[in-house]
Design a protein around this motif. Structure first.
Motif, PDB file in Angstrom:
ATOM      1  N   TYR A  26      17.462  -3.463  42.832  1.00 60.44           N
ATOM      2  CA  TYR A  26      17.565  -3.032  44.228  1.00 60.44           C
ATOM      3  C   TYR A  26      16.404  -3.477  45.082  1.00 60.44           C
ATOM      4  CZ  TYR A  26      14.609   1.118  43.322  1.00 60.44           C
ATOM      5  OH  TYR A  26      13.587   1.963  42.999  1.00 60.44           O
ATOM      6  N   LYS A  27      15.349  -4.009  44.483  1.00 58.54           N
ATOM      7  CA  LYS A  27      14.257  -4.545  45.288  1.00 58.54           C
ATOM      8  C   LYS A  27      13.496  -5.590  44.494  1.00 58.54           C
ATOM      9  CE  LYS A  27      10.362  -3.589  48.164  1.00 58.54           C
ATOM     10  NZ  LYS A  27       9.505  -2.694  48.861  1.00 58.54           N
ATOM     11  N   ILE A  28      13.161  -6.695  45.159  1.00 54.58           N
ATOM     12  CA  ILE A  28      12.297  -7.724  44.590  1.00 54.58           C
ATOM     13  C   ILE A  28      10.926  -7.518  45.222  1.00 54.58           C
ATOM     14  CG2 ILE A  28      11.837 -10.203  44.380  1.00 54.58           C
ATOM     15  CD1 ILE A  28      14.395  -9.403  42.925  1.00 54.58           C
ATOM     16  N   VAL A  29       9.905  -7.337  44.398  1.00 54.04           N
ATOM     17  CA  VAL A  29       8.557  -7.097  44.890  1.00 54.04           C
ATOM     18  C   VAL A  29       7.851  -8.427  45.111  1.00 54.04           C
ATOM     19  CG1 VAL A  29       6.338  -5.973  44.443  1.00 54.04           C
ATOM     20  CG2 VAL A  29       8.459  -4.872  43.703  1.00 54.04           C
ATOM     21  N   GLU A  30       7.387  -8.627  46.317  1.00 55.23           N
ATOM     22  CA  GLU A  30       6.715  -9.866  46.698  1.00 55.23           C
ATOM     23  C   GLU A  30       5.498 -10.130  45.813  1.00 55.23           C
ATOM     24  OE1 GLU A  30       4.396 -11.583  50.602  1.00 55.23           O
ATOM     25  OE2 GLU A  30       5.983 -10.108  50.904  1.00 55.23           O
ATOM     26  N   GLY A  31       5.369 -11.390  45.376  1.00 55.63           N
ATOM     27  CA  GLY A  31       4.200 -11.811  44.611  1.00 55.63           C
ATOM     28  C   GLY A  31       4.283 -11.596  43.115  1.00 55.63           C
ATOM     29  N   LEU A  32       5.405 -11.056  42.623  1.00 56.40           N
ATOM     30  CA  LEU A  32       5.532 -10.825  41.183  1.00 56.40           C
ATOM     31  C   LEU A  32       6.570 -11.773  40.582  1.00 56.40           C
ATOM     32  CD1 LEU A  32       5.253  -6.950  40.961  1.00 56.40           C
ATOM     33  CD2 LEU A  32       3.509  -8.669  40.585  1.00 56.40           C
ATOM     34  N   ALA A  33       6.785 -11.666  39.286  1.00 59.80           N
ATOM     35  CA  ALA A  33       7.592 -12.633  38.538  1.00 59.80           C
ATOM     36  C   ALA A  33       8.975 -12.867  39.131  1.00 59.80           C
ATOM     37  CB  ALA A  33       7.717 -12.182  37.079  1.00 59.80           C
ATOM     38  N   ALA A  34       9.668 -11.824  39.545  1.00 58.30           N
ATOM     39  CA  ALA A  34      11.031 -11.990  40.057  1.00 58.30           C
ATOM     40  C   ALA A  34      11.051 -12.669  41.422  1.00 58.30           C
ATOM     41  CB  ALA A  34      11.728 -10.640  40.140  1.00 58.30           C
ATOM     42  N   ASP A  35       9.970 -12.546  42.177  1.00 58.91           N
ATOM     43  CA  ASP A  35       9.873 -13.153  43.505  1.00 58.91           C
ATOM     44  C   ASP A  35       9.890 -14.668  43.362  1.00 58.91           C
ATOM     45  OD1 ASP A  35       9.489 -13.400  46.279  1.00 58.91           O
ATOM     46  OD2 ASP A  35       7.305 -13.326  46.080  1.00 58.91           O
ATOM     47  N   GLY A  36      10.837 -15.318  44.003  1.00 56.20           N
ATOM     48  CA  GLY A  36      10.924 -16.774  43.945  1.00 56.20           C
ATOM     49  C   GLY A  36      11.647 -17.313  42.723  1.00 56.20           C
ATOM     50  N   SER A  37      12.181 -16.419  41.882  1.00 54.46           N
ATOM     51  CA  SER A  37      12.852 -16.861  40.659  1.00 54.46           C
ATOM     52  C   SER A  37      14.317 -17.188  40.879  1.00 54.46           C
ATOM     53  CB  SER A  37      12.764 -15.759  39.590  1.00 54.46           C
ATOM     54  OG  SER A  37      13.571 -14.654  39.981  1.00 54.46           O
ATOM     55  N   GLY A  38      14.866 -16.746  41.977  1.00 57.66           N
ATOM     56  CA  GLY A  38      16.300 -16.879  42.196  1.00 57.66           C
ATOM     57  C   GLY A  38      17.036 -15.584  41.933  1.00 57.66           C
ATOM     58  N   LEU A  93       7.735 -14.862  33.116  1.00 64.28           N
ATOM     59  CA  LEU A  93       7.210 -13.501  33.016  1.00 64.28           C
ATOM     60  C   LEU A  93       5.764 -13.451  33.502  1.00 64.28           C
ATOM     61  CD1 LEU A  93       8.672 -12.480  29.564  1.00 64.28           C
ATOM     62  CD2 LEU A  93       9.573 -11.965  31.837  1.00 64.28           C
ATOM     63  N   GLY A  94       5.456 -12.380  34.207  1.00 63.10           N
ATOM     64  CA  GLY A  94       4.102 -12.188  34.703  1.00 63.10           C
ATOM     65  C   GLY A  94       3.245 -11.462  33.680  1.00 63.10           C
ATOM     66  N   TYR A  95       2.041 -11.151  34.104  1.00 61.00           N
ATOM     67  CA  TYR A  95       1.083 -10.435  33.264  1.00 61.00           C
ATOM     68  C   TYR A  95       0.947  -9.018  33.775  1.00 61.00           C
ATOM     69  CZ  TYR A  95       0.010 -15.089  31.583  1.00 61.00           C
ATOM     70  OH  TYR A  95       0.118 -16.343  31.041  1.00 61.00           O
ATOM     71  N   ARG A  96       0.837  -8.074  32.852  1.00 57.80           N
ATOM     72  CA  ARG A  96       0.824  -6.651  33.193  1.00 57.80           C
ATOM     73  C   ARG A  96      -0.232  -6.305  34.252  1.00 57.80           C
ATOM     74  NH1 ARG A  96       2.932  -2.075  31.334  1.00 57.80           N
ATOM     75  NH2 ARG A  96       3.888  -3.087  29.569  1.00 57.80           N
ATOM     76  N   LYS A  97      -1.458  -6.824  34.119  1.00 57.80           N
ATOM     77  CA  LYS A  97      -2.522  -6.452  35.067  1.00 57.80           C
ATOM     78  C   LYS A  97      -2.180  -6.885  36.491  1.00 57.80           C
ATOM     79  CE  LYS A  97      -5.423 -10.399  33.798  1.00 57.80           C
ATOM     80  NZ  LYS A  97      -5.414 -11.306  34.881  1.00 57.80           N
ATOM     81  N   ASP A  98      -1.580  -8.071  36.650  1.00 62.41           N
ATOM     82  CA  ASP A  98      -1.178  -8.547  37.975  1.00 62.41           C
ATOM     83  C   ASP A  98      -0.045  -7.698  38.525  1.00 62.41           C
ATOM     84  OD1 ASP A  98      -3.027 -10.609  37.716  1.00 62.41           O
ATOM     85  OD2 ASP A  98      -1.528 -12.013  36.932  1.00 62.41           O
ATOM     86  N   ALA A  99       0.899  -7.352  37.671  1.00 66.90           N
ATOM     87  CA  ALA A  99       2.054  -6.575  38.098  1.00 66.90           C
ATOM     88  C   ALA A  99       1.641  -5.189  38.577  1.00 66.90           C
ATOM     89  CB  ALA A  99       3.054  -6.456  36.954  1.00 66.90           C
ATOM     90  N   GLU A 100       0.763  -4.541  37.825  1.00 69.85           N
ATOM     91  CA  GLU A 100       0.339  -3.199  38.206  1.00 69.85           C
ATOM     92  C   GLU A 100      -0.341  -3.208  39.571  1.00 69.85           C
ATOM     93  OE1 GLU A 100      -1.938  -2.031  34.785  1.00 69.85           O
ATOM     94  OE2 GLU A 100      -0.138  -1.548  33.637  1.00 69.85           O
ATOM     95  N   LYS A 101      -1.174  -4.203  39.833  1.00 62.72           N
ATOM     96  CA  LYS A 101      -1.866  -4.316  41.114  1.00 62.72           C
ATOM     97  C   LYS A 101      -0.870  -4.532  42.256  1.00 62.72           C
ATOM     98  CE  LYS A 101      -4.258  -7.928  42.844  1.00 62.72           C
ATOM     99  NZ  LYS A 101      -5.213  -9.026  42.831  1.00 62.72           N
ATOM    100  N   ASN A 102       0.068  -5.464  42.073  1.00 67.75           N
ATOM    101  CA  ASN A 102       1.032  -5.763  43.126  1.00 67.75           C
ATOM    102  C   ASN A 102       2.028  -4.634  43.344  1.00 67.75           C
ATOM    103  OD1 ASN A 102      -0.155  -8.187  43.712  1.00 67.75           O
ATOM    104  ND2 ASN A 102       1.285  -9.411  42.530  1.00 67.75           N
ATOM    105  N   LEU A 103       2.423  -3.932  42.279  1.00 66.67           N
ATOM    106  CA  LEU A 103       3.331  -2.795  42.438  1.00 66.67           C
ATOM    107  C   LEU A 103       2.655  -1.691  43.240  1.00 66.67           C
ATOM    108  CD1 LEU A 103       5.087  -2.598  38.969  1.00 66.67           C
ATOM    109  CD2 LEU A 103       6.153  -3.140  41.166  1.00 66.67           C
ATOM    110  N   GLN A 104       1.376  -1.463  42.976  1.00 67.49           N
ATOM    111  CA  GLN A 104       0.627  -0.447  43.719  1.00 67.49           C
ATOM    112  C   GLN A 104       0.564  -0.817  45.203  1.00 67.49           C
ATOM    113  OE1 GLN A 104      -3.395   0.185  42.431  1.00 67.49           O
ATOM    114  NE2 GLN A 104      -3.655   1.984  43.716  1.00 67.49           N
ATOM    115  N   GLN A 105       0.313  -2.081  45.493  1.00 66.75           N
ATOM    116  CA  GLN A 105       0.269  -2.535  46.878  1.00 66.75           C
ATOM    117  C   GLN A 105       1.619  -2.378  47.547  1.00 66.75           C
ATOM    118  OE1 GLN A 105      -1.174  -6.551  46.515  1.00 66.75           O
ATOM    119  NE2 GLN A 105      -3.329  -5.925  46.448  1.00 66.75           N
ATOM    120  N   ASP A 106       2.697  -2.655  46.826  1.00 63.34           N
ATOM    121  CA  ASP A 106       4.045  -2.510  47.381  1.00 63.34           C
ATOM    122  C   ASP A 106       4.359  -1.067  47.705  1.00 63.34           C
ATOM    123  OD1 ASP A 106       6.727  -3.702  47.982  1.00 63.34           O
ATOM    124  OD2 ASP A 106       7.324  -2.291  46.413  1.00 63.34           O
TER     125      ASP A 106
END
Length: 109
Positions: A26-38, A93-106
């Motif tokens: 239901y949502k693609i979070v900008e800057g993470l693995a799914a963003d830009g994947s299609g 696939l992204g890395y957990r540390k990057d994902a946690e930071k970007n999810l918090q920002q989202d």
């Protein structure tokens, strides 16, 4: 799980509305693995590298076998002109540390 998306499980809703069973994006979070994947919002993930997934737990369990930076192929059902069409999407696939930071920002948005 695939970082960069928020997902819901839809078993009862899928049956009630004639939707494919799987994990609803239901949502693609900008800057993470799914963003830009299609992968698109409202897609329903049904397989990872050919293996069926029905729940978020299935998806998380499947992805424990992969590392950040690896590419997985998701089979998804996409709504197209009122009908679901199957397609494949490759996600790095992204890395957990990057994902946690970007999810918090989202969540702060």
């Amino acid at each position: 799980f695939v970082r960069g998306m928020k997902r819901e499980e839809l078993p009862q809703m899928a049956k009630a509305y004639g939707m494919p069973e799987g994990i609803y994006v239901y949502k693609i979070v900008e800057g993470l693995a799914a963003d830009g994947s299609g992968l698109r919002e409202r897609d329903i993930i049904t397989k990872v590298n050919g293996e069926t997934v029905r729940t978020a737990e299935d998806l998380q369990k499947m992805l424990t076998y992969y590392k950040g930076g690896e590419i997985v192929t998701l089979t998804v059902q996409s709504l197209d002109n009122g009908a679901y069409a199957e397609r494949e999407v490759q996600v790095t696939l992204g890395y957990r540390k990057d994902a946690e930071k970007n999810l918090q920002q989202d969540q702060e948005k």
